[in-house]
Design a protein around this motif. Structure first.
Motif, PDB file in Angstrom:
ATOM      1  N   VAL A  45       0.869  -1.176   0.000  1.00  0.00           N
ATOM      2  CA  VAL A  45       0.000   0.000   0.000  1.00  0.00           C
ATOM      3  C   VAL A  45       0.906   1.226   0.000  1.00  0.00           C
ATOM      4  O   VAL A  45       1.806   1.344   0.844  1.00  0.00           O
ATOM      5  N   PHE A  46       0.665   2.137  -0.949  1.00  0.00           N
ATOM      6  CA  PHE A  46       1.485   3.335  -1.071  1.00  0.00           C
ATOM      7  C   PHE A  46       0.688   4.563  -0.659  1.00  0.00           C
ATOM      8  O   PHE A  46      -0.496   4.688  -0.981  1.00  0.00           O
ATOM      9  N   GLU A  47       1.351   5.466   0.043  1.00  0.00           N
ATOM     10  CA  GLU A  47       0.732   6.706   0.480  1.00  0.00           C
ATOM     11  C   GLU A  47       0.673   7.672  -0.692  1.00  0.00           C
ATOM     12  O   GLU A  47       1.665   8.288  -1.072  1.00  0.00           O
ATOM     13  N   SER A  48      -0.487   7.779  -1.294  1.00  0.00           N
ATOM     14  CA  SER A  48      -0.688   8.664  -2.449  1.00  0.00           C
ATOM     15  C   SER A  48      -2.163   8.966  -2.590  1.00  0.00           C
ATOM     16  O   SER A  48      -3.003   8.068  -2.425  1.00  0.00           O
ATOM     17  N   ASP A  49      -2.490  10.223  -2.893  1.00  0.00           N
ATOM     18  CA  ASP A  49      -3.889  10.612  -3.057  1.00  0.00           C
ATOM     19  C   ASP A  49      -4.473  10.146  -4.386  1.00  0.00           C
ATOM     20  O   ASP A  49      -5.693  10.185  -4.566  1.00  0.00           O
ATOM     21  N   GLN A  50      -3.628   9.724  -5.323  1.00  0.00           N
ATOM     22  CA  GLN A  50      -4.132   9.257  -6.614  1.00  0.00           C
ATOM     23  C   GLN A  50      -4.895   7.942  -6.432  1.00  0.00           C
ATOM     24  O   GLN A  50      -4.387   7.007  -5.814  1.00  0.00           O
ATOM     25  N   ALA A  51      -6.094   7.887  -6.989  1.00  0.00           N
ATOM     26  CA  ALA A  51      -6.907   6.666  -6.913  1.00  0.00           C
ATOM     27  C   ALA A  51      -6.406   5.682  -7.959  1.00  0.00           C
ATOM     28  O   ALA A  51      -6.949   5.584  -9.068  1.00  0.00           O
ATOM     29  N   ASN A  52      -5.360   4.962  -7.614  1.00  0.00           N
ATOM     30  CA  ASN A  52      -4.695   4.141  -8.606  1.00  0.00           C
ATOM     31  C   ASN A  52      -4.174   2.850  -7.981  1.00  0.00           C
ATOM     32  O   ASN A  52      -4.004   2.741  -6.771  1.00  0.00           O
ATOM     33  N   ALA A  53      -3.946   1.863  -8.845  1.00  0.00           N
ATOM     34  CA  ALA A  53      -3.308   0.611  -8.470  1.00  0.00           C
ATOM     35  C   ALA A  53      -2.504   0.147  -9.679  1.00  0.00           C
ATOM     36  O   ALA A  53      -2.703   0.641 -10.797  1.00  0.00           O
ATOM     37  N   PHE A  54      -1.581  -0.777  -9.477  1.00  0.00           N
ATOM     38  CA  PHE A  54      -0.769  -1.251 -10.603  1.00  0.00           C
ATOM     39  C   PHE A  54      -0.370  -2.697 -10.366  1.00  0.00           C
ATOM     40  O   PHE A  54      -0.436  -3.217  -9.253  1.00  0.00           O
ATOM     41  N   ALA A  55       0.036  -3.334 -11.454  1.00  0.00           N
ATOM     42  CA  ALA A  55       0.587  -4.690 -11.402  1.00  0.00           C
ATOM     43  C   ALA A  55       1.826  -4.730 -12.271  1.00  0.00           C
ATOM     44  O   ALA A  55       1.860  -4.107 -13.339  1.00  0.00           O
TER      45      ALA A  55
END
Length: 268
Positions: free
Chosen positions: A88-98
Motif C-alpha cells: 500500500v502506497f501513500e498517495s492521493d491518486q486513486a490508482n493501483a498497478f501490477a
C-alpha cells in the motif's frame, strides 16, 4: 533491397513461434521471456518502494487479506508461478498497478473510493488478471513489432527529407491510435473480466465491481478524452462489460460460497 524478403520471412517466423493464448482465449504476441520481464518487475517494484512511502499496520493487513483470498483461489501452479506481493502506497491518486512477476501496489487514494472488501477485490482481481494474461509481455512485444514494421517500411519506400518525415509521423500516429492504444484498452477490458471471475471464485460479491466503477465515476469529474484516444475504456464501457459477464460471475460466486470461501477482511 534483397535483404527485405528474408527479413520479412524472419519476422513472420518469429511472430508465428511467439503466439500465446490469454485466459479468455485471445491470441497474443509474446516476444520477450517471462523471466526477463519478471526480473524487471522486481526491480521496478523495489524502486517504487524507495520513491513512495508505504503504509503498514491495519491498512496493509486489510489489503493483504483481500489479495491472499484472491491468490488463494488460483490453481496451485498459478500460485507458484509468481512472487505474489502487494504493498500500500501513500498517495492521493486513486490508482493501483501490477508488474510482471506478481508485484502489485494499491494507493491509499483508491482505498477511499473502494468502500468495501468486495470493491477492493475488484481492483486486486483486475491487477492479478493483468499478470495472468501476460499483458506486459504483449504490450512490449506489440510495440517492438510495430516499431520494426515502421522501420522496414521507411527503408523499403526510401522516404527521406521533410516529406518523408511527415509521412512517417502520420504512420506513427496511425500505429499509436490504431494498434497500441486499442491493445491497451483491450488489455484493460480483458483484465476486468478475468478479475471479475477471480473475485467471484474467491468468494467476493461480483456485483460490487459495478458499484466500484460508479464510485470512480462520481469521484472523477472533469472532461475525459474519447475512449478511442485513451489507454483505458470509458467507465461506462467498463460497467457494461462487467454487467455482460455478471451471470457467469454470480454462478462462480455461489459455488465459491458453497465451498466455504467466505473472506472476511476487516476494513481499518
Amino acid at each position: 533491397m534483397r535483404w527485405i524478403k528474408p527479413l520479412a520471412i524472419g519476422a513472420l517466423c518469429l511472430t508465428l513461434t511467439a503466439c500465446a493464448t490469454s485466459p479468455t482465449g485471445r491470441q497474443q504476441l509474446t516476444l520477450v521471456s517471462d523471466a526477463q520481464l519478471n526480473q524487471m518487475g522486481a526491480q521496478a517494484f523495489e524502486q517504487y518502494q524507495q520513491d513512495l512511502p508505504t503504509v503498514g499496520g491495519a491498512t496493509h493487513r486489510y489489503v493483504q487479506c483481500v489479495a491472499d483470498a484472491i491468490v488463494g483461489a488460483l490453481p496451485p501452479e498459478q500460485q507458484r508461478a509468481q512472487d505474489w506481493q502487494i504493498r500500500v502506497f501513500e498517495s492521493d491518486q486513486a490508482n493501483a498497478f501490477a508488474l510482471p512477476g506478481g508485484y502489485m501496489g494499491v494507493n491509499t487514494g483508491l482505498l477511499r473510493i473502494a468502500e468495501t472488501q468486495d470493491q477492493l477485490a475488484t481492483v486486486i482481481g483486475h491487477e492479478v488478471g493483468h499478470v495472468l494474461a501476460r499483458h506486459a509481455n504483449e504490450r512490449v512485444s506489440t510495440q517492438t513489432a510495430t516499431q520494426l514494421g515502421l522501420s522496414v517500411l521507411s527503408s523499403v519506400s526510401g522516404m527521406q527529407g521533410p516529406a518523408g518525415e511527415q509521412m512517417m509521423g502520420a504512420l506513427g500516429l496511425g500505429a499509436q491510435y490504431g494498434v497500441l492504444l486499442p491493445f491497451s484498452r483491450r488489455h484493460e477490458s480483458e483484465a476486468d473480466i478475468i478479475g471479475l471471475r477471480l473475485m467471484a471464485e474467491a468468494g467476493f460479491d461480483p456485483r460490487e465491481s459495478v458499484t466500484l466503477w460508479q464510485n470512480m465515476e462520481a469521484a472523477g469529474g472533469g472532461a475525459r478524452p474519447p475512449a478511442w484516444m485513451s489507454t483505458h475504456p470509458s467507465q461506462g464501457q467498463r460497467m457494461a462489460g462487467l454487467q455482460a459477464n455478471m451471470d457467469d460471475a454470480l454462478a462462480r460466486y455461489e459455488r465459491a460460497r458453497q465451498a466455504g470461501r467466505t473472506p472476511n477482511c476487516p476494513r481499518p
